[in-house]
Design a protein around this motif. Structure first.
Motif, PDB file in Angstrom:
ATOM      1  N   TYR A 170      68.503 -14.114 -27.785  1.00  0.00           N
ATOM      2  CA  TYR A 170      68.039 -12.820 -27.300  1.00  0.00           C
ATOM      3  C   TYR A 170      67.026 -12.960 -26.167  1.00  0.00           C
ATOM      4  CZ  TYR A 170      70.008 -11.871 -31.876  1.00  0.00           C
ATOM      5  OH  TYR A 170      70.849 -11.838 -32.963  1.00  0.00           O
ATOM      6  N   THR A 171      66.328 -14.088 -26.110  1.00  0.00           N
ATOM      7  CA  THR A 171      65.309 -14.255 -25.079  1.00  0.00           C
ATOM      8  C   THR A 171      65.753 -15.154 -23.924  1.00  0.00           C
ATOM      9  OG1 THR A 171      64.303 -16.097 -26.292  1.00  0.00           O
ATOM     10  CG2 THR A 171      63.417 -13.891 -26.703  1.00  0.00           C
ATOM     11  N   ARG A 172      66.678 -16.080 -24.202  1.00  0.00           N
ATOM     12  CA  ARG A 172      67.144 -16.984 -23.137  1.00  0.00           C
ATOM     13  C   ARG A 172      68.623 -16.803 -22.808  1.00  0.00           C
ATOM     14  NH1 ARG A 172      63.812 -20.758 -21.097  1.00  0.00           N
ATOM     15  NH2 ARG A 172      61.805 -21.009 -22.119  1.00  0.00           N
ATOM     16  N   GLY A 173      69.274 -15.884 -23.506  1.00  0.00           N
ATOM     17  CA  GLY A 173      70.629 -15.532 -23.128  1.00  0.00           C
ATOM     18  C   GLY A 173      71.689 -16.454 -23.698  1.00  0.00           C
ATOM     19  N   GLN A 174      72.907 -16.212 -23.237  1.00  0.00           N
ATOM     20  CA  GLN A 174      74.046 -17.003 -23.673  1.00  0.00           C
ATOM     21  C   GLN A 174      73.964 -18.421 -23.108  1.00  0.00           C
ATOM     22  OE1 GLN A 174      76.916 -15.679 -25.713  1.00  0.00           O
ATOM     23  NE2 GLN A 174      75.046 -14.558 -26.176  1.00  0.00           N
ATOM     24  N   GLU A 175      74.676 -19.318 -23.749  1.00  0.00           N
ATOM     25  CA  GLU A 175      74.665 -20.732 -23.365  1.00  0.00           C
ATOM     26  C   GLU A 175      75.290 -20.913 -21.976  1.00  0.00           C
ATOM     27  OE1 GLU A 175      75.242 -24.165 -26.413  1.00  0.00           O
ATOM     28  OE2 GLU A 175      77.202 -23.664 -25.597  1.00  0.00           O
ATOM     29  N   ARG A 176      74.516 -21.568 -21.079  1.00  0.00           N
ATOM     30  CA  ARG A 176      75.009 -21.890 -19.733  1.00  0.00           C
ATOM     31  C   ARG A 176      74.679 -23.346 -19.446  1.00  0.00           C
ATOM     32  NH1 ARG A 176      71.146 -18.378 -20.348  1.00  0.00           N
ATOM     33  NH2 ARG A 176      70.166 -18.632 -18.315  1.00  0.00           N
ATOM     34  N   MET A 177      75.688 -24.089 -19.004  1.00  0.00           N
ATOM     35  CA  MET A 177      75.535 -25.519 -18.739  1.00  0.00           C
ATOM     36  C   MET A 177      75.172 -25.768 -17.273  1.00  0.00           C
ATOM     37  SD  MET A 177      76.597 -26.584 -21.774  1.00  0.00           S
ATOM     38  CE  MET A 177      77.626 -26.000 -23.132  1.00  0.00           C
ATOM     39  N   ARG A 178      74.256 -26.658 -17.050  1.00  0.00           N
ATOM     40  CA  ARG A 178      74.007 -27.115 -15.676  1.00  0.00           C
ATOM     41  C   ARG A 178      75.076 -28.124 -15.263  1.00  0.00           C
ATOM     42  NH1 ARG A 178      68.386 -29.539 -14.312  1.00  0.00           N
ATOM     43  NH2 ARG A 178      69.063 -29.084 -12.177  1.00  0.00           N
ATOM     44  N   ALA A 179      75.359 -28.171 -13.987  1.00  0.00           N
ATOM     45  CA  ALA A 179      76.339 -29.118 -13.481  1.00  0.00           C
ATOM     46  C   ALA A 179      75.829 -30.547 -13.647  1.00  0.00           C
ATOM     47  CB  ALA A 179      76.634 -28.840 -12.007  1.00  0.00           C
ATOM     48  N   ARG A 180      76.749 -31.442 -13.961  1.00  0.00           N
ATOM     49  CA  ARG A 180      76.409 -32.862 -14.106  1.00  0.00           C
ATOM     50  C   ARG A 180      75.744 -33.396 -12.847  1.00  0.00           C
ATOM     51  NH1 ARG A 180      78.818 -37.833 -12.811  1.00  0.00           N
ATOM     52  NH2 ARG A 180      78.697 -39.451 -14.437  1.00  0.00           N
ATOM     53  N   VAL A 181      76.281 -33.036 -11.695  1.00  0.00           N
ATOM     54  CA  VAL A 181      75.737 -33.557 -10.442  1.00  0.00           C
ATOM     55  C   VAL A 181      74.299 -33.082 -10.234  1.00  0.00           C
ATOM     56  CG1 VAL A 181      76.665 -31.642  -9.048  1.00  0.00           C
ATOM     57  CG2 VAL A 181      76.219 -33.866  -7.972  1.00  0.00           C
ATOM     58  N   ASP A 182      73.986 -31.849 -10.646  1.00  0.00           N
ATOM     59  CA  ASP A 182      72.617 -31.336 -10.514  1.00  0.00           C
ATOM     60  C   ASP A 182      71.664 -32.039 -11.470  1.00  0.00           C
ATOM     61  OD1 ASP A 182      73.512 -29.585  -8.611  1.00  0.00           O
ATOM     62  OD2 ASP A 182      73.469 -27.808  -9.890  1.00  0.00           O
ATOM     63  N   ILE A 183      72.126 -32.277 -12.694  1.00  0.00           N
ATOM     64  CA  ILE A 183      71.291 -32.965 -13.676  1.00  0.00           C
ATOM     65  C   ILE A 183      70.933 -34.367 -13.196  1.00  0.00           C
ATOM     66  CG2 ILE A 183      71.261 -33.938 -16.010  1.00  0.00           C
ATOM     67  CD1 ILE A 183      73.067 -31.545 -16.826  1.00  0.00           C
ATOM     68  N   LEU A 184      71.926 -35.110 -12.724  1.00  0.00           N
ATOM     69  CA  LEU A 184      71.665 -36.485 -12.279  1.00  0.00           C
ATOM     70  C   LEU A 184      70.795 -36.510 -11.037  1.00  0.00           C
ATOM     71  CD1 LEU A 184      75.127 -38.153 -12.965  1.00  0.00           C
ATOM     72  CD2 LEU A 184      73.061 -38.170 -14.378  1.00  0.00           C
ATOM     73  N   ALA A 185      70.950 -35.528 -10.153  1.00  0.00           N
ATOM     74  CA  ALA A 185      70.061 -35.440  -8.991  1.00  0.00           C
ATOM     75  C   ALA A 185      68.627 -35.166  -9.438  1.00  0.00           C
ATOM     76  CB  ALA A 185      70.543 -34.344  -8.045  1.00  0.00           C
ATOM     77  N   ASP A 186      68.462 -34.306 -10.451  1.00  0.00           N
ATOM     78  CA  ASP A 186      67.142 -34.001 -11.012  1.00  0.00           C
ATOM     79  C   ASP A 186      66.525 -35.261 -11.626  1.00  0.00           C
ATOM     80  OD1 ASP A 186      65.077 -32.268 -11.501  1.00  0.00           O
ATOM     81  OD2 ASP A 186      66.157 -31.016 -12.933  1.00  0.00           O
ATOM     82  N   VAL A 187      67.344 -36.045 -12.323  1.00  0.00           N
ATOM     83  CA  VAL A 187      66.859 -37.291 -12.932  1.00  0.00           C
ATOM     84  C   VAL A 187      66.396 -38.259 -11.838  1.00  0.00           C
ATOM     85  CG1 VAL A 187      67.572 -39.361 -14.201  1.00  0.00           C
ATOM     86  CG2 VAL A 187      68.229 -37.088 -15.033  1.00  0.00           C
ATOM     87  N   ARG A 188      67.192 -38.432 -10.801  1.00  0.00           N
ATOM     88  CA  ARG A 188      66.806 -39.350  -9.713  1.00  0.00           C
ATOM     89  C   ARG A 188      65.520 -38.888  -9.037  1.00  0.00           C
ATOM     90  NH1 ARG A 188      72.488 -39.198  -8.909  1.00  0.00           N
ATOM     91  NH2 ARG A 188      72.250 -37.622  -7.275  1.00  0.00           N
ATOM     92  N   ASP A 189      65.398 -37.586  -8.837  1.00  0.00           N
ATOM     93  CA  ASP A 189      64.176 -37.056  -8.226  1.00  0.00           C
ATOM     94  C   ASP A 189      62.974 -37.291  -9.127  1.00  0.00           C
ATOM     95  OD1 ASP A 189      62.834 -35.166  -6.183  1.00  0.00           O
ATOM     96  OD2 ASP A 189      62.411 -34.175  -8.100  1.00  0.00           O
TER      97      ASP A 189
END
Length: 458
Positions: A170-189
């Motif tokens: 109710y507060t964060r909404g339905q489940e939405r997945m981040r793209a794999r490429v975005d996650i790995l870019a975030d990890v590298r950063d």
């Protein structure tokens, strides 16, 4: 002179990471951080709705800011973010005494924060934006990470499970997945400035399925993060027991950078209560999972969440929680007394029929048992060697260092005699430590030469 902002955070790891993101957005907008109310041109209160006390903290804080204005004339722009903001919306303006709140921003609109603040500064009417938004992307490099050693990386927003006690859908909404490429870019950063530990976040992380790579589930994502240069340790929170299968267990067992620790929220040891909670697993299935995990990963540590006093919980139900706790032998536990949360299925359909006194008695008994379990586990660790990633230097005990093992246990130890007192160059180093004493909450040990092999990980 640049304007200044102050962000205060109540709640979970995801809230803290949201605060890091909001800080980055305000940095980009030209603000500078401060730790003083009297210096802040903008104060953001990032709220939690999981427990009633978190909401009480918000209203107490708003009262303090009203008094600050009355006594000093200082009137910052006040923004309320997070789950309470999403849950209450414009009602927050009515519930808070006096005109204190200028911005109410929902969990899915964080990227709008600088715009809403700018609009509020020019208007006598509060800005409210709690609209749902499916876009889970976030600009790379904007997040202002507060920890020099560890980094949070969100992989999933929201949840579809609708456990009866939980406000997250109710507060964060339905489940939405981040793209794999975005996650790995975030990890590298995150690891570029020499951070070493990545903590992957999602309400149910093992639901992950990459929208940009149908073959990539959570186990494969762990493998990809494990292969990222600069990453030394990987943690994640939280997997759902019902979705913890062989692939995830094998990934934790074999990937060298994945910490040998699993947080498995059980919530209750009674199958009857679990059904009322809509957890969709039984006591027997959970204990079978614990057995399979321990068989595959003998050095694993487990932690959990437990709610006592859920509607309809009998003394017999609670006793089943006690016996499950003794059987599972958790390294740590987060335990809570049930309180109805707005909009949840339990608040609408189930009477809160366990008395406050009984809830208190049960949580006291559960926490006493958990202390016994932890103490026994820690005493069994005496004489073993664990790899400790140092994350702090004591300000009270000269030469005292602290960190966590791969199993997420806090270990305190003294630096070798030839180490300069208070030398923070130890931060981020992984040190083999021989355990000499175990207490209820942490271990104590002594550093051994780097060449000494650590045969046992806790």
């Amino acid at each position: 002179m640049a304007k200044k902002y102050l962000i205060e955070t109540f709640g979970c790891q995801m809230n803290f990471h949201d605060s890091e993101r909001m800080a980055g957005l305000l940095d980009q907008a030209g603000y500078e951080p401060t730790s003083e109310d009297s210096d802040a041109d903008v104060i953001v209160i990032n709220t939690c709705s999981v427990r009633e006390r978190a909401e009480e903290k918000l209203y107490t804080r708003l009262g303090e800011l009203r008094v600050l204005e009355e006594e000093t004339g200082h009137r910052p722009v006040v923004a309320v973010a997070g789950c309470v903001a999403q849950q209450e919306g414009e009602a927050l303006l009515r519930k808070s005494t006096g005109h204190v709140i200028d911005v109410v921003i929902g969990t899915q609109q964080l990227k709008m924060l600088p715009v809403l603040i700018a609009n509020a500064a020019q208007s006598a009417v509060a800005e409210v934006n709690i609209n749902p938004w499916d876009d889970v992307t976030f600009p790379l490099g904007i997040t202002r990470r507060g920890d020099p050693l560890k980094a949070y990386v969100t992989i999933i927003e929201g949840c579809n499970d609708y456990c009866a006690f939980c406000v997250v859908p109710y507060t964060r909404g339905q489940e939405r997945m981040r793209a794999r490429v975005d996650i790995l870019a975030d990890v590298r950063d995150a690891v570029a400035p020499r951070r070493k530990e990545i903590n992957l976040l999602g309400q149910i992380v093992n639901h992950y399925q990459a929208p940009d790579d149908p073959a990539c589930d959570f186990a494969q994502l762990l493998e990809a993060v494990n292969d990222t240069p600069g990453v030394e340790r990987i943690r994640f929170a939280s997997p759902h027991p019902r979705h913890t299968g062989a692939r995830l267990i094998e990934a934790v067992r074999t990937l060298p950078k994945v910490c040998k620790h699993l947080h498995l929220p059980v919530q209750s040891g009674s199958t009857r209560v679990l059904q009322a909670m809509r957890r969709r697993h039984t006591r027997e299935e959970y204990l079978d999972l614990v057995d399979r995990i321990r068989e595959a990963i003998p050095d694993v540590t487990l932690s959990t969440d437990v709610i006592v006093g859920f509607p309809g919980e009998t003394a017999e139900d609670f006793e089943q929680t006690m016996t499950l706790t003794a059987a599972a032998r958790y390294e740590s536990m987060f335990s809570f007394k049930y309180s109805p949360r707005p909009n949840t299925l339990a608040s609408k359909r189930l009477p809160d029929d366990v008395s406050a006194e009984e809830k208190t008695a049960r949580i006291v008994a559960l926490q006493a048992l958990q202390r016994e379990v932890q103490t026994a586990l820690h005493e069994e660790a005496v004489g073993t060697v664990v790899e400790v990633m140092v994350d702090s230097v004591s300000r009270r005990q000269l030469g005292e260092l602290s960190g966590r093992s791969m199993g997420n246990t806090v270990v305190n130890f003294r630096a070798p005699a030839d180490t300069p007192t208070g030398d923070e160059s130890w931060i981020g180093r992984t040190v083999p430590v021989r355990i000499t004493r175990g207490g209820p909450h942490s271990l104590r040990g002594e550093a051994i030469p780097e060449r000494t092999q650590a045969p046992i990980l806790l």
